[in-house]
Design a protein around this motif. Structure first.
Motif, PDB file in Angstrom:
ATOM      1  N   SER A   6       0.820  -1.211   0.000  1.00 58.17           N
ATOM      2  CA  SER A   6       0.000   0.000   0.000  1.00 58.17           C
ATOM      3  C   SER A   6       0.856   1.264   0.000  1.00 58.17           C
ATOM      4  CB  SER A   6      -0.932   0.012   1.215  1.00 58.17           C
ATOM      5  OG  SER A   6      -0.202   0.199   2.424  1.00 58.17           O
ATOM      6  N   SER A   7       2.165   1.109   0.227  1.00 57.43           N
ATOM      7  CA  SER A   7       3.082   2.248   0.169  1.00 57.43           C
ATOM      8  C   SER A   7       3.196   2.752  -1.263  1.00 57.43           C
ATOM      9  CB  SER A   7       4.472   1.816   0.667  1.00 57.43           C
ATOM     10  OG  SER A   7       5.493   2.657   0.157  1.00 57.43           O
ATOM     11  N   SER A   8       3.008   4.058  -1.462  1.00 57.65           N
ATOM     12  CA  SER A   8       3.120   4.619  -2.814  1.00 57.65           C
ATOM     13  C   SER A   8       4.534   4.456  -3.362  1.00 57.65           C
ATOM     14  CB  SER A   8       2.722   6.100  -2.810  1.00 57.65           C
ATOM     15  OG  SER A   8       3.563   6.845  -1.936  1.00 57.65           O
ATOM     16  N   VAL A   9       5.527   4.557  -2.486  1.00 56.81           N
ATOM     17  CA  VAL A   9       6.922   4.402  -2.913  1.00 56.81           C
ATOM     18  C   VAL A   9       7.181   2.984  -3.409  1.00 56.81           C
ATOM     19  CG1 VAL A   9       9.331   4.446  -2.157  1.00 56.81           C
ATOM     20  CG2 VAL A   9       7.740   6.197  -1.347  1.00 56.81           C
ATOM     21  N   LEU A  10       6.807   2.011  -2.598  1.00 56.59           N
ATOM     22  CA  LEU A  10       7.081   0.614  -2.942  1.00 56.59           C
ATOM     23  C   LEU A  10       6.227   0.143  -4.112  1.00 56.59           C
ATOM     24  CD1 LEU A  10       7.387  -0.887   0.651  1.00 56.59           C
ATOM     25  CD2 LEU A  10       9.213  -0.046  -0.856  1.00 56.59           C
ATOM     26  N   SER A  11       4.982   0.595  -4.174  1.00 62.22           N
ATOM     27  CA  SER A  11       4.113   0.175  -5.276  1.00 62.22           C
ATOM     28  C   SER A  11       4.620   0.694  -6.610  1.00 62.22           C
ATOM     29  CB  SER A  11       2.673   0.647  -5.033  1.00 62.22           C
ATOM     30  OG  SER A  11       2.586   2.065  -5.026  1.00 62.22           O
ATOM     31  N   GLU A  12       5.184   1.899  -6.619  1.00 61.80           N
ATOM     32  CA  GLU A  12       5.752   2.439  -7.858  1.00 61.80           C
ATOM     33  C   GLU A  12       6.957   1.624  -8.305  1.00 61.80           C
ATOM     34  OE1 GLU A  12       4.808   4.687  -9.942  1.00 61.80           O
ATOM     35  OE2 GLU A  12       3.069   5.448  -8.860  1.00 61.80           O
ATOM     36  N   LEU A  13       7.769   1.208  -7.368  1.00 63.47           N
ATOM     37  CA  LEU A  13       8.934   0.385  -7.702  1.00 63.47           C
ATOM     38  C   LEU A  13       8.504  -0.978  -8.229  1.00 63.47           C
ATOM     39  CD1 LEU A  13      11.219   1.261  -4.653  1.00 63.47           C
ATOM     40  CD2 LEU A  13      11.648   1.864  -7.032  1.00 63.47           C
ATOM     41  N   ILE A  14       7.444  -1.521  -7.658  1.00 61.26           N
ATOM     42  CA  ILE A  14       6.920  -2.797  -8.136  1.00 61.26           C
ATOM     43  C   ILE A  14       6.403  -2.654  -9.566  1.00 61.26           C
ATOM     44  CG2 ILE A  14       5.098  -4.519  -7.825  1.00 61.26           C
ATOM     45  CD1 ILE A  14       5.342  -4.000  -4.790  1.00 61.26           C
ATOM     46  N   LYS A  15       5.659  -1.592  -9.826  1.00 61.56           N
ATOM     47  CA  LYS A  15       5.136  -1.341 -11.170  1.00 61.56           C
ATOM     48  C   LYS A  15       6.252  -1.212 -12.193  1.00 61.56           C
ATOM     49  CE  LYS A  15       0.892   1.018  -9.691  1.00 61.56           C
ATOM     50  NZ  LYS A  15       0.195   2.343  -9.655  1.00 61.56           N
ATOM     51  N   ALA A  16       7.359  -0.615 -11.767  1.00 60.16           N
ATOM     52  CA  ALA A  16       8.502  -0.429 -12.659  1.00 60.16           C
ATOM     53  C   ALA A  16       9.368  -1.687 -12.752  1.00 60.16           C
ATOM     54  CB  ALA A  16       9.352   0.744 -12.179  1.00 60.16           C
ATOM     55  N   GLU A  17       8.948  -2.751 -12.093  1.00 54.75           N
ATOM     56  CA  GLU A  17       9.669  -4.032 -12.078  1.00 54.75           C
ATOM     57  C   GLU A  17      11.072  -3.892 -11.491  1.00 54.75           C
ATOM     58  OE1 GLU A  17       9.466  -5.665 -16.013  1.00 54.75           O
ATOM     59  OE2 GLU A  17       7.335  -6.156 -15.810  1.00 54.75           O
ATOM     60  N   LYS A  18      11.194  -2.962 -10.543  1.00 52.56           N
ATOM     61  CA  LYS A  18      12.454  -2.761  -9.839  1.00 52.56           C
ATOM     62  C   LYS A  18      12.447  -3.407  -8.460  1.00 52.56           C
ATOM     63  CE  LYS A  18      14.343  -0.072 -12.982  1.00 52.56           C
ATOM     64  NZ  LYS A  18      15.567  -0.469 -13.714  1.00 52.56           N
ATOM     65  N   LEU A  19      11.298  -3.951  -8.071  1.00 54.35           N
ATOM     66  CA  LEU A  19      11.160  -4.482  -6.724  1.00 54.35           C
ATOM     67  C   LEU A  19      10.140  -5.599  -6.693  1.00 54.35           C
ATOM     68  CD1 LEU A  19      11.747  -4.148  -3.603  1.00 54.35           C
ATOM     69  CD2 LEU A  19       9.751  -2.627  -3.557  1.00 54.35           C
ATOM     70  N   LYS A  20      10.385  -6.569  -5.822  1.00 50.11           N
ATOM     71  CA  LYS A  20       9.433  -7.640  -5.561  1.00 50.11           C
ATOM     72  C   LYS A  20       9.272  -7.752  -4.053  1.00 50.11           C
ATOM     73  CE  LYS A  20       9.210 -11.266  -8.096  1.00 50.11           C
ATOM     74  NZ  LYS A  20       9.411 -12.536  -8.824  1.00 50.11           N
ATOM     75  N   ILE A  21       8.037  -7.947  -3.591  1.00 53.16           N
ATOM     76  CA  ILE A  21       7.779  -8.160  -2.172  1.00 53.16           C
ATOM     77  C   ILE A  21       7.203  -9.552  -1.996  1.00 53.16           C
ATOM     78  CG2 ILE A  21       6.553  -7.377  -0.115  1.00 53.16           C
ATOM     79  CD1 ILE A  21       6.456  -4.588  -1.283  1.00 53.16           C
ATOM     80  N   VAL A  22       7.839 -10.372  -1.165  1.00 48.43           N
ATOM     81  CA  VAL A  22       7.414 -11.748  -0.968  1.00 48.43           C
ATOM     82  C   VAL A  22       7.346 -12.064   0.529  1.00 48.43           C
ATOM     83  CG1 VAL A  22       8.418 -12.495  -3.168  1.00 48.43           C
ATOM     84  CG2 VAL A  22       9.764 -12.659  -1.056  1.00 48.43           C
ATOM     85  N   GLY A  23       6.648 -13.134   0.850  1.00 52.41           N
ATOM     86  CA  GLY A  23       6.565 -13.584   2.223  1.00 52.41           C
ATOM     87  C   GLY A  23       7.188 -14.956   2.383  1.00 52.41           C
ATOM     88  N   SER A  24       7.664 -15.240   3.581  1.00 53.20           N
ATOM     89  CA  SER A  24       8.239 -16.562   3.831  1.00 53.20           C
ATOM     90  C   SER A  24       8.015 -16.960   5.282  1.00 53.20           C
ATOM     91  CB  SER A  24       9.736 -16.575   3.512  1.00 53.20           C
ATOM     92  OG  SER A  24      10.463 -15.793   4.442  1.00 53.20           O
ATOM     93  N   TYR A  25       8.097 -18.250   5.517  1.00 56.47           N
ATOM     94  CA  TYR A  25       7.860 -18.851   6.834  1.00 56.47           C
ATOM     95  C   TYR A  25       9.086 -19.671   7.197  1.00 56.47           C
ATOM     96  CZ  TYR A  25       5.293 -21.522  10.447  1.00 56.47           C
ATOM     97  OH  TYR A  25       4.863 -22.088  11.614  1.00 56.47           O
ATOM     98  N   TYR A  26       9.660 -19.372   8.356  1.00 57.45           N
ATOM     99  CA  TYR A  26      10.891 -20.024   8.797  1.00 57.45           C
ATOM    100  C   TYR A  26      10.589 -21.141   9.776  1.00 57.45           C
ATOM    101  CZ  TYR A  26      15.539 -20.528  10.922  1.00 57.45           C
ATOM    102  OH  TYR A  26      16.736 -21.017  11.386  1.00 57.45           O
ATOM    103  N   ASP A  27      11.112 -22.333   9.477  1.00 62.46           N
ATOM    104  CA  ASP A  27      10.936 -23.494  10.332  1.00 62.46           C
ATOM    105  C   ASP A  27      12.048 -23.518  11.372  1.00 62.46           C
ATOM    106  OD1 ASP A  27      11.078 -26.206  11.381  1.00 62.46           O
ATOM    107  OD2 ASP A  27       9.737 -26.789   9.744  1.00 62.46           O
ATOM    108  N   LEU A  28      11.708 -23.321  12.629  1.00 61.44           N
ATOM    109  CA  LEU A  28      12.716 -23.273  13.689  1.00 61.44           C
ATOM    110  C   LEU A  28      13.459 -24.597  13.852  1.00 61.44           C
ATOM    111  CD1 LEU A  28      10.786 -21.350  16.503  1.00 61.44           C
ATOM    112  CD2 LEU A  28      12.660 -20.464  15.101  1.00 61.44           C
ATOM    113  N   ASP A  29      12.815 -25.700  13.500  1.00 60.49           N
ATOM    114  CA  ASP A  29      13.411 -27.013  13.704  1.00 60.49           C
ATOM    115  C   ASP A  29      14.408 -27.397  12.615  1.00 60.49           C
ATOM    116  OD1 ASP A  29      11.806 -27.680  16.076  1.00 60.49           O
ATOM    117  OD2 ASP A  29      10.138 -27.698  14.667  1.00 60.49           O
TER     118      ASP A  29
END
Length: 237
Positions: free
Chosen positions: A206-229
């Motif tokens: 929702s950040s205007s800064v980050l969304s513009e970078l995503i649109k320009a294909e300069k940035l990707k935002i992803v999620g991940s889950y870390y297994d402690l074991d």
């Protein structure tokens, strides 16, 4: 992978080249400061794409899981090199949990990662601003939100017991994810942790800064889950 560049002044043009036109000159001057604008390096090199940056993180985690860490960029010469300027290729929004140190679990070193850590890996205004800076000014190509197994902050949000001090502000930010995932089948805590990861990604996008970078294909935002074991990172969403 070399990421060092000579220092140059950050001009208004370089800050705007990704199309973040929503940011005014006055905001930049007030938010970053004239000294900072003059001192930082230009955005990361163009040959590192968001996809390549993501793969760099995942390959590093694979080395960590297999006990084949290379411990890159951890020498004294690297220390001297990055003292002159930083060129991180990726940003991490992670939990403050002591068992999830980003540089170790992704097998990276000095100057490689721009890391923001807060209990529950929540995207507060301060964290979002920091990640905007990391992406727009320093040029990181991927932002990874890293949640983890058995997160104490998420567990506390599920329990809903009264807490002292400012701890409650963290739990309030997580509660919508707890509520939204309560009807899912499977492990209640894991479901809430993963829902929280996705919720923080939504906030970042929702950040205007980050969304513009995503649109320009300069940035990707992803999620991940870390297994402690196992130490393994798995992409979420």
């Amino acid at each position: 992978m070399s990421r060092q560049h000579p220092q140059i002044n950050l001009s208004r043009r370089s800050l705007f080249k990704f199309g973040a036109g929503a940011i005014g000159t006055g905001v930049l001057t007030a938010g970053l400061g004239s000294n900072l604008l003059a001192a930082e390096n230009p955005p990361a090199e163009d040959d590192i794409t968001p996809d390549k940056a993501l793969q760099e993180l995942l390959k590093g985690n694979e080395r960590f899981v297999k006990a084949k860490r290379r411990n890159p960029h951890q020498t004294h010469s690297r220390l001297v090199e990055v003292a002159k300027g930083q060129k991180p290729f990726a940003s991490i929004l992670g939990c403050a949990d002591s068992r999830v140190p980003s540089e170790i679990v992704f097998d990276q070193g000095l100057g490689d990662l721009f890391v923001c850590r807060v209990a529950g890996n929540i995207a507060t205004p301060e964290e979002i601003g920091s990640l905007e800076f990391g992406s727009l000014v320093l040029g990181t190509k991927v932002i990874m939100v890293v949640g983890h197994e058995r997160c104490g902050a998420v567990q506390a949000a599920i329990k809903g017991d009264p807490v002292p001090g400012q701890i409650g502000s963290l739990l309030e930010a997580i509660k919508p994810s707890v509520e939204g995932s309560k009807d899912q089948s499977g492990d209640k805590l894991e479901n809430a942790c993963k829902a929280n990861i996705l919720a923080q990604i939504k906030k970042l996008k929702s950040s205007s800064v980050l969304s513009e970078l995503i649109k320009a294909e300069k940035l990707k935002i992803v999620g991940s889950y870390y297994d402690l074991d196992t130490g393994k990172i798995s992409l979420v969403g």
